[in-house]
Design a protein around this motif. Structure first.
Motif, PDB file in Angstrom:
ATOM      1  N   THR A  30       0.824  -1.209   0.000  1.00  0.00           N
ATOM      2  CA  THR A  30       0.000   0.000   0.000  1.00  0.00           C
ATOM      3  C   THR A  30       0.861   1.264   0.000  1.00  0.00           C
ATOM      4  OG1 THR A  30      -0.167  -0.092   2.415  1.00  0.00           O
ATOM      5  CG2 THR A  30      -1.959  -1.095   1.135  1.00  0.00           C
ATOM      6  N   LYS A  33       1.906   1.788  -3.654  1.00  0.00           N
ATOM      7  CA  LYS A  33       0.779   2.286  -4.441  1.00  0.00           C
ATOM      8  C   LYS A  33       0.508   3.758  -4.148  1.00  0.00           C
ATOM      9  CE  LYS A  33      -1.531  -2.101  -5.119  1.00  0.00           C
ATOM     10  NZ  LYS A  33      -2.782  -2.849  -5.015  1.00  0.00           N
ATOM     11  N   TYR A  64      -3.218   4.646   1.521  1.00  0.00           N
ATOM     12  CA  TYR A  64      -3.791   4.359   0.212  1.00  0.00           C
ATOM     13  C   TYR A  64      -5.306   4.286   0.351  1.00  0.00           C
ATOM     14  CZ  TYR A  64      -4.398   2.013  -4.285  1.00  0.00           C
ATOM     15  OH  TYR A  64      -4.775   1.681  -5.567  1.00  0.00           O
ATOM     16  N   ALA A  67      -7.264   0.836  -0.087  1.00  0.00           N
ATOM     17  CA  ALA A  67      -6.814  -0.308   0.704  1.00  0.00           C
ATOM     18  C   ALA A  67      -7.865  -0.711   1.728  1.00  0.00           C
ATOM     19  CB  ALA A  67      -5.508   0.020   1.415  1.00  0.00           C
ATOM     20  N   SER A  68      -7.767  -1.938   2.173  1.00  0.00           N
ATOM     21  CA  SER A  68      -8.704  -2.435   3.185  1.00  0.00           C
ATOM     22  C   SER A  68      -8.115  -2.190   4.574  1.00  0.00           C
ATOM     23  CB  SER A  68      -8.962  -3.917   2.948  1.00  0.00           C
ATOM     24  OG  SER A  68      -7.751  -4.633   3.086  1.00  0.00           O
ATOM     25  N   ASN A  71      -3.962  -1.313   5.724  1.00  0.00           N
ATOM     26  CA  ASN A  71      -3.298  -0.102   5.284  1.00  0.00           C
ATOM     27  C   ASN A  71      -2.089   0.178   6.180  1.00  0.00           C
ATOM     28  OD1 ASN A  71      -2.921   2.118   3.649  1.00  0.00           O
ATOM     29  ND2 ASN A  71      -5.041   2.778   3.811  1.00  0.00           N
TER      30      ASN A  71
END
Length: 150
Positions: A30, A33, A64, A67-68, A71
């Motif tokens: 993450t 990203k 991010y 993200a779930s 993160n």
């Protein structure tokens, strides 16, 4: 080098960079990203050598958005990847009074994220004024040359 993702614009204003080193970083998915989207800030970041390893502090990578639960933390301490000889040289350089490790920029190289790390000494107000004078005089000369060419 590569495409600059994030640069520390204040580094050359506050420090006189004596030497530079290229380092890798240990990052989570993450974090990578988020950096790809440009959500990082090196302005307050600094590096230290501790127990034979290099770490980057205060490097702000925003979470991010897509993200779930997994993160990352925004200002976590991140490990820098350097060779032992480079670590030894950096450790010797930072033991000198007034020298510090300054992150200069983050960029991609061969598909990997690299950090340009500089060994620098702090500038005092007089040095900063001289740099501003040089920049202003260069700007005036460029402006005059542009007028002359017309």
């Amino acid at each position: 080098m590569g495409d600059d993702v994030i640069t520390n614009r204040k580094a050359h204003h506050h420090y006189r960079v004596l030497d530079t080193y290229e380092a890798g970083m240990v990052l989570h998915g993450t974090e990578v990203k988020s950096i790809r989207l440009g959500h990082g800030n090196l302005d307050a970041a600094f590096a230290r050598i501790e127990k034979g390893e290099a770490f980057l502090y205060q490097f702000d990578i925003q979470p991010y958005a897509k993200a779930s639960v997994t993160n990352h933390e925004a200002k976590a301490v991140r490990k820098l990847l350097l060779h032992k000889t480079e670590l030894r040289k950096l450790n010797e350089a930072t033991t000198i009074k007034g020298h510090s490790l300054v992150p200069l920029k983050l960029y991609w190289k061969n598909g990997k994220l690299k950090l340009l790390l500089g060994v620098g000494t702090g500038k005092d107000a007089r040095d900063k004024r001289q740099d501003i004078k040089k920049a202003e005089s260069k700007r005036e000369v460029d402006r005059a040359m542009k007028q002359y060419r017309k």
